[in-house]
Design a protein around this motif. Sequence first.
Motif, short mmCIF file in Angstrom:
data_model
loop_
_atom_site.label_atom_id
_atom_site.label_comp_id
_atom_site.label_asym_id
_atom_site.label_seq_id
_atom_site.Cartn_x
_atom_site.Cartn_y
_atom_site.Cartn_z
N LEU A 218 31.98 39.65 42.13
CA LEU A 218 31.08 40.61 41.52
C LEU A 218 31.16 40.53 39.99
O LEU A 218 30.15 40.58 39.30
N ARG A 219 32.37 40.38 39.47
CA ARG A 219 32.53 40.28 38.01
C ARG A 219 31.91 39.00 37.47
O ARG A 219 31.35 38.98 36.37
N GLN A 220 31.98 37.92 38.23
CA GLN A 220 31.36 36.67 37.79
C GLN A 220 29.85 36.81 37.75
O GLN A 220 29.18 36.27 36.85
N ALA A 221 29.30 37.53 38.72
CA ALA A 221 27.85 37.70 38.77
C ALA A 221 27.36 38.69 37.73
O ALA A 221 26.22 38.59 37.26
N ARG A 222 28.20 39.65 37.37
CA ARG A 222 27.81 40.70 36.43
C ARG A 222 28.87 40.85 35.35
O ARG A 222 29.75 41.71 35.44
N PRO A 223 28.83 40.01 34.34
CA PRO A 223 29.87 40.03 33.30
C PRO A 223 30.03 41.39 32.60
O PRO A 223 31.11 41.69 32.08
N GLU A 224 28.97 42.20 32.59
CA GLU A 224 29.06 43.49 31.90
C GLU A 224 30.07 44.43 32.56
O GLU A 224 30.49 45.42 31.96
N LEU A 225 30.49 44.12 33.79
CA LEU A 225 31.45 44.98 34.47
C LEU A 225 32.83 44.90 33.85
O LEU A 225 33.68 45.76 34.11
N VAL A 226 33.07 43.88 33.04
CA VAL A 226 34.37 43.75 32.37
C VAL A 226 34.67 44.99 31.53
O VAL A 226 35.82 45.42 31.41
N GLU A 227 33.62 45.59 30.97
CA GLU A 227 33.83 46.74 30.10
C GLU A 227 34.32 47.98 30.85
O GLU A 227 34.84 48.91 30.23
N LEU A 228 34.18 48.00 32.17
CA LEU A 228 34.64 49.15 32.94
C LEU A 228 36.13 49.40 32.73
O LEU A 228 36.57 50.55 32.65
N PHE A 229 36.90 48.33 32.67
CA PHE A 229 38.35 48.48 32.55
C PHE A 229 38.88 47.77 31.30
O PHE A 229 40.02 47.32 31.27
N ALA A 230 38.04 47.71 30.27
CA ALA A 230 38.43 47.02 29.04
C ALA A 230 39.62 47.69 28.36
O ALA A 230 40.43 47.02 27.69
N ASP A 231 39.73 49.00 28.51
CA ASP A 231 40.82 49.73 27.85
C ASP A 231 42.00 49.98 28.79
O ASP A 231 42.89 50.79 28.49
N ASP A 232 42.02 49.28 29.91
CA ASP A 232 43.07 49.47 30.93
C ASP A 232 44.07 48.33 30.82
O ASP A 232 44.16 47.46 31.68
N ALA A 233 44.84 48.35 29.73
CA ALA A 233 45.73 47.23 29.42
C ALA A 233 46.76 46.97 30.51
O ALA A 233 47.06 45.81 30.85
N PRO B 218 18.81 49.69 28.84
CA PRO B 218 20.07 49.36 29.52
C PRO B 218 20.86 50.62 29.87
O PRO B 218 20.73 51.65 29.21
N GLU B 219 21.67 50.50 30.91
CA GLU B 219 22.54 51.59 31.32
C GLU B 219 23.95 51.05 31.51
O GLU B 219 24.13 49.93 31.97
N LYS B 220 24.91 51.86 31.16
CA LYS B 220 26.30 51.43 31.30
C LYS B 220 26.68 51.39 32.78
O LYS B 220 26.31 52.28 33.55
N PRO B 221 27.44 50.39 33.17
CA PRO B 221 27.92 50.38 34.56
C PRO B 221 28.89 51.54 34.77
O PRO B 221 29.60 51.94 33.85
N SER B 222 28.88 52.09 35.97
CA SER B 222 29.79 53.19 36.29
C SER B 222 30.80 52.74 37.33
O SER B 222 30.52 51.86 38.15
N GLU B 223 31.96 53.36 37.29
CA GLU B 223 32.99 53.02 38.27
C GLU B 223 32.53 53.36 39.68
O GLU B 223 32.77 52.60 40.62
N ALA B 224 31.86 54.50 39.84
CA ALA B 224 31.46 54.94 41.17
C ALA B 224 30.43 53.99 41.78
O ALA B 224 30.56 53.57 42.93
N ALA B 225 29.39 53.65 40.99
CA ALA B 225 28.35 52.76 41.53
C ALA B 225 28.90 51.37 41.80
O ALA B 225 28.57 50.73 42.80
N THR B 226 29.77 50.88 40.92
CA THR B 226 30.34 49.55 41.11
C THR B 226 31.26 49.53 42.33
O THR B 226 31.29 48.55 43.09
#
Length: 388
Positions: A191-206, A147-155
Amino acid sequence: MADPDAAPPVGAPGAPQTPPASAAPRPNGPRAGSPQGAAPRASSAEATAHAPAAEPAADALAPASEGATQVAAPAAEPATPAGSPVGGATAAGGGAPVASGPGEGPADGSGAVARPAAPPASLSPSRAADFMQCPLLYRFRVIDRLPEKPSEAATRGTLVHAVLERLFDAPAAERTVPRAKALLPGQWDRLRQARPELVELFADDADGERLARWLAQAEQLVERWFTLEDPTRLEPAERELFVEAELDSGLRLRGIIDRVDVAPTGEVRIVDYKTGKAPRPEYAESALFQMKFYALVVWRLKGVVPRRLQLVYLGSGDVLTYDPVPADLQRVERKLLALWEAIRQATETGDWRPRPTKLCGWCDHQAHCPEFGGTPPPYPLPLVRTGP
């Protein structure tokens, strides 16, 4: 090498004009028809030629390729009706992103469902680039499917592609900057619905400040596209076209073309959007490898050499173009056959060697890489004995 004086280039005054399409999150589609033409035999020595390290600013790494390139200023393009699309290939627009095909491994950050390890069965431009950049990286992505972490640039790139594709659903007169910007929130939700792992991109962006800045950057990229092309004067022949061809050698080439333009005269242009910046001149040839790969697939499918290949860099507002000829694509085919032979040998022997470059700093797999003191996971495929 293409002769720019042989015929007026597509998009230039007096030339046959072709309308663009665009791309979205990459879904699979049915397999395309059988290719045409024979695949030249290549020596395994050709596979030892590797591309120079591309700059991280570029959207993707790709091996060097032959031929000349030109950086062209965007040309005004009169409206023309789209000709018949590239038949034999399969359109696959509008769906949610899914796992890549057999033997390819999950695309970067795609959230593809893990499948049992299997020998590679096909080759795409991105996976070919992976092997040329670093054979061990290819193994991690295709064989081990790490697995690879999603990146802001690629997303962000995926989001912008989705917006540009959906914009062409509207009538020509309504393809405006405000409408394109208005598509961004809905496409981001999709996009977030199709790829739930993208939630972690901004998880710390309260407070949502970083997300707002990220969406504003996507808006800027979309807006810049309107300075390069006028969608109100264009009609796409194909958007997000899945293509696959099996060469006479048995090698199967596959990929998704962002945009296919077909002129009333039948001339074909292949276009790809990049949300990064245009590469420096010494890396321009590498950047065009992906486009020559697609041109080869179209040629083998339909017997038609695309008139023009075009890369649109939204990050810098540059347009890189190239007019291929059959000799160019034959060289690419020989290169791919040699590359596939090297992949086959590595698959059978388990010999996937790392190739350190400055790009290692962006790699998600340092913990498994011997160059960084890591250990690859146990090899999941049977090894073929060599020698007595």
